[in-house]
Design an enzyme around this catalytic site. Structure first.
Site, mmCIF file in Angstrom:
data_model
loop_
_atom_site.group_PDB
_atom_site.id
_atom_site.type_symbol
_atom_site.label_atom_id
_atom_site.label_comp_id
_atom_site.label_asym_id
_atom_site.label_seq_id
_atom_site.Cartn_x
_atom_site.Cartn_y
_atom_site.Cartn_z
ATOM 1 N N GLY A 9 -27.040 23.830 10.178
ATOM 2 C CA GLY A 9 -27.778 24.063 8.732
ATOM 3 C C GLY A 9 -27.503 25.207 8.084
ATOM 4 N N GLY A 12 -28.435 25.845 4.214
ATOM 5 C CA GLY A 12 -29.795 25.761 3.569
ATOM 6 C C GLY A 12 -30.616 27.030 3.097
ATOM 7 N N GLN A 13 -31.709 27.371 2.731
ATOM 8 C CA GLN A 13 -32.120 28.251 2.064
ATOM 9 C C GLN A 13 -32.174 29.709 2.860
ATOM 10 O OE1 GLN A 13 -36.606 28.555 1.848
ATOM 11 N NE2 GLN A 13 -36.554 29.921 -0.074
ATOM 12 N N ILE A 36 -24.178 19.444 7.555
ATOM 13 C CA ILE A 36 -24.104 18.107 7.302
ATOM 14 C C ILE A 36 -22.840 17.918 6.073
ATOM 15 C CG2 ILE A 36 -25.795 17.222 5.533
ATOM 16 C CD1 ILE A 36 -25.994 14.836 7.754
ATOM 17 N N TYR A 143 -44.174 17.826 8.605
ATOM 18 C CA TYR A 143 -43.415 18.830 8.959
ATOM 19 C C TYR A 143 -44.093 19.738 10.020
ATOM 20 C CZ TYR A 143 -41.028 23.230 7.935
ATOM 21 O OH TYR A 143 -40.266 24.544 8.016
#
Length: 317
Positions: A9, A12-13, A36, A143
């Protein structure tokens, strides 16, 4: 040889900035970025990059073997507001990716894991002010439920199998390098973009909604700090509370207005208000301070200054 790291990942941020920071520390060739899909140029060009679906065990195992990985930073997850729209997928992604990494470590193929938790593990019944390390946790979002479950599994794998997994509960994170994603705390990033570009912001939370936040540099330092701490210093194997600065939309607006006097704001709370209301307003992170000497550097004024300065350059304003 040096420590070999895999970031899952990485686009991401947090992942995108963490990748560059770790490459700085451990050397470009020792930090393998994966996601991904392909991500930003800086990550792709500065060191090894692999396309990996975090939900596929074989793909993760193959990369660990190929690069002889010692440590995995599992940064892939579906965030709070996005996860509410697709609960089943969010659960699968957030949980299966964790199991894959925990099981590889259990088999002795990884020495150390970093897995991020979040203030979303808390819920409406949690004490909201100065939320303690150990307290009531009844999360009300997909989440939050997946993060709380993940914390229990991390501790279980540590106690049962000696897996060296380390975790911190991130508050809302504020950064100028990646645009706001699907998080409830992302208003505090979006507001800077709108202040610079439009001079007006429509806020999806009400003006008095206090939430724990942190400037990205502090979050990255905490992440590296807990991973570099001696094993015996990391006493909590579920996840550590991490506090930074807590503020309301009203307060951050006032701070930005000092720099952009003509900036205006209006409040139109939406479904994210209920999520924010179920989260802490401030965090007690004394365990992290005590165990591995954690300390944040940025307050609201310093963060606002850095955000406006850097975003203005990025947006050419």
């Amino acid at each position: 040889m040096g420590t070999k790291i895999l970031i899952i990942g990485a686009c991401g941020q947090i992942g995108s900035e963490l990748t560059l920071k770790l490459r700085n520390i451990y050397g470009n060739e020792n930090v393998v970025a994966s996601d991904i899909r392909e991500g930003n140029e800086a990550i792709m060009s500065s060191g090894p990059f692999e396309i990996i679906n975090a939900m596929e065990f074989d793909a993760v195992a193959k990369a660990v073997e190929k690069y002889q990985i010692d440590e995995v930073y599992l940064m892939a997850a579906l965030l709070s507001a996005t996860a509410e729209k697709n609960p089943a997928f969010a659960w699968d992604l957030n949980m299966n990716s964790l199991f894959h990494v925990l099981n590889l470590a259990k088999e002795g193929k990884i020495k150390k894991i970093f897995w991020p938790s979040s203030i979303a593990v808390f819920g409406p019944t949690t004490p909201r002010i100065n939320t303690p390390q150990y307290t009531v946790m009844e999360p009300s979002t997909v989440y939050g439920i997946s993060k709380q479950t993940g914390e229990r599994w991390c501790e279980y794998y540590y106690n049962k199998f000696g897996v060296d997994v380390r975790s911190i509960r991130y508050p809302g994170l504020i950064s100028w390098t990646t645009p706001p994603g699907g998080g409830t705390t992302d208003y505090a990033v979006d507001i800077f973009y709108k202040a610079i570009e439009d001079g007006h912001y429509k806020c999806f939370l009400s003006e008095k909604t206090g939430l724990p936040m942190m400037y990205m540099d502090d979050a990255l330092n905490a992440t590296v700090g807990i991973m570099q701490a001696p094993r015996e210093s990391v006493k909590i194997r579920s996840s550590y509370n991490l506090g930074g600065i807590s503020f309301t939309p009203e307060q951050i607006y006032a701070e930005i207005k000092k720099h952009i006097p003509e900036f205006t704001i209006e409040y139109e709370p939406d479904f994210r208000q209920a999520i924010a209301d179920s989260w802490p307003a401030s965090i007690d992170d004394s365990s992290a301070q005590q165990d591995w000497q954690w300390k944040h550097k940025y307050d609201l004024a310093a963060m606002t200054e850095v955000m406006l300065e850097n975003l203005s350059k990025v947006l050419n304003k």
